[in-house]
Scaffold this active site. Structure first.
Site, short mmCIF file in Angstrom:
data_model
loop_
_atom_site.label_atom_id
_atom_site.label_comp_id
_atom_site.label_asym_id
_atom_site.label_seq_id
_atom_site.Cartn_x
_atom_site.Cartn_y
_atom_site.Cartn_z
N GLU A 38 -6.58 4.38 8.01
CA GLU A 38 -6.39 5.82 7.77
C GLU A 38 -7.63 6.42 7.12
O GLU A 38 -7.99 7.57 7.37
CB GLU A 38 -5.13 6.05 6.92
CG GLU A 38 -3.86 5.84 7.75
CD GLU A 38 -2.67 5.32 6.97
OE1 GLU A 38 -2.66 5.43 5.73
OE2 GLU A 38 -1.74 4.80 7.60
N SER B 29 3.71 -2.61 10.22
CA SER B 29 5.16 -2.68 10.39
C SER B 29 5.78 -4.01 9.95
O SER B 29 6.73 -4.49 10.58
CB SER B 29 5.55 -2.34 11.83
OG SER B 29 5.14 -1.02 12.15
N ASN C 180 0.87 -1.18 0.00
CA ASN C 180 0.00 0.00 0.00
C ASN C 180 0.91 1.23 0.00
O ASN C 180 1.54 1.53 1.00
CB ASN C 180 -0.88 -0.04 1.26
CG ASN C 180 -1.69 1.22 1.46
OD1 ASN C 180 -1.80 2.06 0.56
ND2 ASN C 180 -2.28 1.36 2.64
N LYS D 105 0.08 4.30 -0.18
CA LYS D 105 -0.52 5.48 0.47
C LYS D 105 -0.27 6.72 -0.39
O LYS D 105 -0.31 6.63 -1.61
CB LYS D 105 0.01 5.61 1.90
CG LYS D 105 -0.14 4.30 2.69
CD LYS D 105 0.14 4.43 4.16
CE LYS D 105 -0.09 3.09 4.83
NZ LYS D 105 0.13 3.12 6.28
N HIS E 125 -9.17 0.92 4.89
CA HIS E 125 -7.90 1.10 5.61
C HIS E 125 -8.13 2.00 6.82
O HIS E 125 -8.94 2.94 6.75
CB HIS E 125 -6.85 1.71 4.68
CG HIS E 125 -5.49 1.69 5.29
ND1 HIS E 125 -5.08 2.63 6.20
CD2 HIS E 125 -4.48 0.80 5.18
CE1 HIS E 125 -3.86 2.33 6.61
NE2 HIS E 125 -3.46 1.22 6.01
N GLY F 140 2.75 1.82 10.80
CA GLY F 140 3.68 2.93 10.68
C GLY F 140 4.47 3.23 11.94
O GLY F 140 5.13 4.26 12.04
N GLU G 60 -5.06 -5.40 10.49
CA GLU G 60 -4.05 -4.39 10.76
C GLU G 60 -4.32 -3.68 12.08
O GLU G 60 -5.14 -2.75 12.13
CB GLU G 60 -4.05 -3.35 9.63
CG GLU G 60 -3.73 -3.92 8.28
CD GLU G 60 -3.17 -2.85 7.35
OE1 GLU G 60 -2.02 -3.01 6.92
OE2 GLU G 60 -3.85 -1.85 7.10
P1 PGA Z 1 3.15 -0.02 7.63
O1 PGA Z 1 1.66 0.22 7.04
O2 PGA Z 1 3.68 -1.27 6.96
O3 PGA Z 1 3.92 1.21 7.23
O4 PGA Z 1 3.02 -0.18 9.09
C1 PGA Z 1 0.80 -0.86 6.88
C2 PGA Z 1 -0.51 -0.38 6.32
O5 PGA Z 1 -0.98 0.70 6.71
O6 PGA Z 1 -1.11 -1.06 5.47
#
Ligand code: PGA
Length: 263
Positions: A111, A223, A28, A30, A109, A187, A181
């Protein structure tokens, strides 16, 4: 009729196919990657026969669709509207996505849920729309830190699965993949522990068997990187990864792709 050696070979191949777990590696991006950056990235990745999916930002998606297809990489948008067209400034629709030859859609997601008020009610409409339009939908679910600590994570995850997937028929569930997740691991550089991942995926699979009469594949996200992917991917209840940060670096992403073929 078949001779014994070719029959043997056939059985061997079939067994091997079922035993071998081909993990899914989803990236992803983003709000990262210009078209030029994406092009450089794909050049480094090269052609692949692994199960790789990339969710680039819209502009990059539109211009790199052909490149990804050529390399055997599946792709799709990070978000989409449940209506086909209309006065919805800033949104994109299924017909626009279909035109790009996408096979996958990312939905829900954390976010999007957090910053853009994407509710389970909206997600339910999106999932139905995506699935009935012939796409594979990667639906993200996850609990926040407080829910994890208080033990309410099971309720939260169950609630998201029921609300987001209600109204899907048995056959339609074939087109859904879950991405678990934990919001607190996204992140942050700190993934959930192997024990937490195993416990949660086991819970989700058992819950699905009870509610839907079947299991859906579950990707882990939060992560994931080139150092922890092998350990996480080796869990029998993990069917792949959804990767943010480490999907932006072609060297790291390639390492994870290699790992996905080995476990
Ligand atoms: P990350 O993000 O690997 O940077 O933790 C995962 C995600 O939001 O899908």
């Amino acid at each position: 009729y078949m001779n014994i050696t070719s029959l043997d070979q056939m059985i061997h191949d079939t067994v091997a196919k079922y035993l071998k777990k081909q993990l899914i590696v989803a990236g992803n991006w983003k709000m990262n990657m210009t078209v030029q950056e994406g092009m450089n990235f794909l050049e480094k990745i090269g052609n692949t026969d692994a199960n790789v999916i990339i969710f680039p930002p819209y502009t990059t998606l539109a211009l790199l669709a052909g490149e990804m297809r050529k390399r055997g990489i599946h792709y799709g948008p990070q978000n989409f509207h449940f209506l086909d067209k209309g006065a919805y400034t800033g949104e994109i629709s299924i017909p626009m996505i279909r035109e790009l030859g996408c096979g996958f859609l990312l939905a829900g997601h954390s976010e999007r849920r957090q910053y853009y008020n994407e509710t389970d009610d909206i997600l339910q409409k999106k999932v139905v729309k995506g699935v009935s339009s012939g796409f594979q939908v990667v639906l993200c679910i996850g609990e926040n830190l407080e829910e994890r600590k208080s033990g309410k994570w099971r309720n939260r995850l169950a609630e998201q699965m029921i609300l987001d997937l209600k109204d899907l028929g048995h056959h339609e569930l074939d087109s859904v993949l879950i991405a678990y997740e934990p919001v607190w691991a996204i992140g942050t550089g700190v993934s959930a522990s192997i024990e937490e991942i195993e416990e949660t995926h086991c819970f989700l699979k058992a819950f699905m068997r009870k509610i839907f009469g079947r299991e859906l594949p579950i990707l882990y996200g939060g992560s994931v990187n080139e150092n922890n992917a092998l350990k996480i991917g080796a869990c029998s209840v993990v069917d792949g990864f959804l990767i943010g940060g480490a999907s932006l670096d072609p060297d790291k992403f390639l390492k994870i792709i290699e790992i996905s073929k080995r476990v």
